[in-house]
Design a protein around this motif. Structure first.
Motif, PDB file in Angstrom:
ATOM      1  N   PHE A 194       0.846  -1.199   0.000  1.00 50.57           N
ATOM      2  CA  PHE A 194       0.000   0.000   0.000  1.00 50.57           C
ATOM      3  C   PHE A 194       0.882   1.250   0.000  1.00 50.57           C
ATOM      4  CE2 PHE A 194      -2.283   3.284   2.432  1.00 50.57           C
ATOM      5  CZ  PHE A 194      -3.422   3.399   1.645  1.00 50.57           C
ATOM      6  N   PRO A 196       1.382   5.156   0.380  1.00 46.29           N
ATOM      7  CA  PRO A 196       0.619   6.230   1.042  1.00 46.29           C
ATOM      8  C   PRO A 196       0.564   7.509   0.189  1.00 46.29           C
ATOM      9  CG  PRO A 196       2.775   6.017   2.036  1.00 46.29           C
ATOM     10  CD  PRO A 196       2.725   5.005   0.944  1.00 46.29           C
ATOM     11  N   TYR A 201      -4.035  11.634   6.446  1.00 43.11           N
ATOM     12  CA  TYR A 201      -4.120  11.132   7.819  1.00 43.11           C
ATOM     13  C   TYR A 201      -2.819  11.289   8.599  1.00 43.11           C
ATOM     14  CZ  TYR A 201      -2.041   6.918   5.760  1.00 43.11           C
ATOM     15  OH  TYR A 201      -1.217   6.034   5.110  1.00 43.11           O
ATOM     16  N   THR A 222       1.559  -2.477   9.017  1.00 40.36           N
ATOM     17  CA  THR A 222       2.454  -1.317   8.847  1.00 40.36           C
ATOM     18  C   THR A 222       2.659  -0.886   7.401  1.00 40.36           C
ATOM     19  OG1 THR A 222       4.530  -0.394   9.679  1.00 40.36           O
ATOM     20  CG2 THR A 222       4.652  -2.616   8.785  1.00 40.36           C
ATOM     21  N   GLY A 223       2.435  -1.781   6.433  1.00 39.46           N
ATOM     22  CA  GLY A 223       2.627  -1.414   5.014  1.00 39.46           C
ATOM     23  C   GLY A 223       4.054  -0.947   4.760  1.00 39.46           C
ATOM     24  N   LEU A 226       5.095   3.635   7.392  1.00 43.47           N
ATOM     25  CA  LEU A 226       4.912   5.071   7.598  1.00 43.47           C
ATOM     26  C   LEU A 226       4.499   5.451   9.035  1.00 43.47           C
ATOM     27  CD1 LEU A 226       4.674   7.974   6.554  1.00 43.47           C
ATOM     28  CD2 LEU A 226       2.409   7.425   5.686  1.00 43.47           C
ATOM     29  N   ASN A 245       1.691  -9.250   5.036  1.00 42.81           N
ATOM     30  CA  ASN A 245       2.236  -9.290   3.683  1.00 42.81           C
ATOM     31  C   ASN A 245       3.771  -9.228   3.737  1.00 42.81           C
ATOM     32  OD1 ASN A 245       3.047  -8.688   1.089  1.00 42.81           O
ATOM     33  ND2 ASN A 245       1.717  -6.901   0.829  1.00 42.81           N
ATOM     34  N   ASP A 270      -0.477 -12.052  11.950  1.00 42.86           N
ATOM     35  CA  ASP A 270      -1.870 -11.741  11.702  1.00 42.86           C
ATOM     36  C   ASP A 270      -2.283 -10.848  12.879  1.00 42.86           C
ATOM     37  OD1 ASP A 270      -4.513 -11.642  11.120  1.00 42.86           O
ATOM     38  OD2 ASP A 270      -4.850 -13.814  11.139  1.00 42.86           O
ATOM     39  N   ASN A 285      -4.109   1.524  10.764  1.00 39.36           N
ATOM     40  CA  ASN A 285      -4.849   2.109   9.652  1.00 39.36           C
ATOM     41  C   ASN A 285      -5.313   0.926   8.806  1.00 39.36           C
ATOM     42  OD1 ASN A 285      -5.765   3.603   7.474  1.00 39.36           O
ATOM     43  ND2 ASN A 285      -3.729   4.075   6.676  1.00 39.36           N
ATOM     44  N   PRO A 287      -7.570  -1.815   6.346  1.00 45.40           N
ATOM     45  CA  PRO A 287      -8.325  -1.690   5.102  1.00 45.40           C
ATOM     46  C   PRO A 287      -9.696  -1.122   5.458  1.00 45.40           C
ATOM     47  CG  PRO A 287      -7.503  -3.942   5.437  1.00 45.40           C
ATOM     48  CD  PRO A 287      -7.183  -3.177   6.669  1.00 45.40           C
ATOM     49  N   ALA A 300      -4.997  -4.359   1.284  1.00 46.32           N
ATOM     50  CA  ALA A 300      -4.762  -3.132   2.052  1.00 46.32           C
ATOM     51  C   ALA A 300      -6.013  -2.258   2.075  1.00 46.32           C
ATOM     52  CB  ALA A 300      -3.598  -2.363   1.438  1.00 46.32           C
TER      53      ALA A 300
END
Ligand SMILES: C[S@@+](CC[C@H](N)C(=O)[O-])C[C@H]1O[C@@H](n2cnc3c(N)ncnc32)[C@H](O)[C@@H]1O
Length: 394
Positions: A194, A196, A201, A222-223, A226, A245, A270, A285, A287, A300
């Protein structure tokens, strides 16, 4: 590591049977029938074949394949536009409220159209030699971008031009980075993570007052890393970030290293990390739309039955230290699309033993929220993203 299962695909070229590893990001099954197409194939012919479910292996000039993909996209768009205008006309002339296509149906219709678009465009394929080398005329060097996106591959493969374009686009973002003005830094997203690009936000996370004790924080999902970076920069002593992921973990790790952040740890999990102390602050944050993801990146954005959101809320209290806070970043688009109600969300807070301490709001400014031709404009233009500060019920 390759994100796809090991599958092979076969086809005939000049009566010779060829075989290659099948790569499909959206986990489409290997095509049963492949026809060869080249520069002589017209866009109308290719569109007809693709709509009829036939996969086409491109044999012509590499650069011309991009043009064919654009021509296919234009045909799909005009067909989608006709359907949208028809639905809008039908809604206008509806005699009763029951005949009007309601917002959740419009949303599902739009997603079905996107899935159909993706299926059609994914029918234009190309073959690459081991190491992702194309033998097509005027071929670009795609090997580094493919390796970064799909992993090392030492055998020939077949993939869609669409997936290749995704890999090339991601390589561009990874090299250039996404500038986060309010932090005065750039974040470097990887393929399938994902990005940003809508980051209003971030300001919410900068504005929210930190809990008095802020030794340990978790960033769940956390993607690119960020939010963990913001917390570390704001002075949280130890941040533990998780994601399901593996691409996100690799990406976040690279972003932390670039910024020299040693106070951030990563765990593939998870939801919550294991074998760690309780947290003074837990941010997430998740989905934001309750619907079924159709590709790894969509995990995401879409969350079936809000399972991640509910799981996150349900587990928060048991991971929270005394006086700890949960910061949930959540768009209310799902509410405007009538996919989830505010009462439902408040009910999940209460069921998790959490109460709202305060809420900060921001209004997204991205392009789609300003597009008046979008049938979902009313919902998109009303979207608010909030930071919900939740604490254990007293
Ligand atoms: C909307 S993105 C947010 C990414 C990042 N925190 C940000 O704000 O830019 C949601 C993230 O949650 C991750 N995710 C989804 N389900 C998860 C789960 N069950 N456990 C951990 N992470 C999950 C996704 O892979 C994705 O990286």
């Amino acid at each position: 590591m390759l994100a796809t299962e090991k599958q092979y695909v076969q086809w005939f070229e000049n009566e010779t049977l060829c075989q290659a590893r099948w790569l499909s990001e959206s986990k489409q099954v290997p095509p049963a029938r492949i026809v060869l197409v080249d520069d002589k194939t017209t866009a109308d012919e290719a569109y007809r074949l693709a709509c009829a479910g036939t996969s086409m292996l491109w044999q012509g000039d590499f650069q011309n394949a991009r043009q064919l993909l654009q021509a296919l996209t234009r045909r799909i768009e005009s067909s989608e536009q006709r359907k949208i205008s028809k639905a809008a006309k039908k809604n206008k002339s509806a005699k009763s409220k029951d005949e009007v296509l309601m917002i959740p149906n419009l949303f599902h219709q739009q997603r079905q159209a996107q899935a159909q678009r993706s299926r059609i465009l994914s029918r234009l394929l190309l073959a690459l030699d081991a190491g992702y080398v194309s033998q097509l005329r005027r071929a670009s060097d795609v090997s580094a971008a493919c390796k970064a996106a799909f992993g090392q591959l030492d055998e020939p493969c077949l993939l869609s031009f669409r997936d290749l374009q995704g890999a090339l686009g991601a390589a561009g973002w990874r090299a250039k980075g996404v500038q986060i003005d309010s932090l005065d830094l750039a974040i470097f997203p990887h393929y399938g993570v994902f990005a940003p690009t809508r980051h209003e936000y971030v300001q919410l996370l900068l504005d929210a007052p930190l809990p008095t004790v802020h030794d340990i924080a978790f960033d769940i999902g956390t993607g690119t890393g960020l939010l963990a970076i913001i917390l570390a920069q704001r002075g949280v002593k130890q941040v533990i970030a998780t994601d399901l992921n593996p691409r996100a973990l690799a990406c976040a790790s690279e972003n932390f290293a670039r910024l020299g952040l040693s106070a951030v740890q990563l765990q593939q999990a998870d939801l919550y990390p294991t074998d760690v102390p309780l947290a003074n602050l837990i941010v997430c944050n998740p989905p934001w739309l309750p619907a079924k993801p159709t590709s790894p990146l969509e995990y995401a954005v879409y969350d079936v039955n809000s399972a991640m959101l509910r799981g996150f809320l349900h587990g928060a209290k048991q991971h929270l230290a005394a006086q700890g806070e949960v910061w949930l970043i959540l768009s209310d688009l799902a509410e405007h699309l009538q996919l989830r109600s505010r009462d439902e969300l408040l009910g999940w807070f209460a069921d998790a033993g959490l109460e709202v301490k305060y809420r900060l709001d921001t209004q997204p400014k991205h392009g789609r929220s300003q597009d008046e031709t979008d049938p979902l404009f009313a919902a998109r233009s009303s979207e608010i993203t909030s930071l919900w500060c939740l604490v254990s019920e007293t």
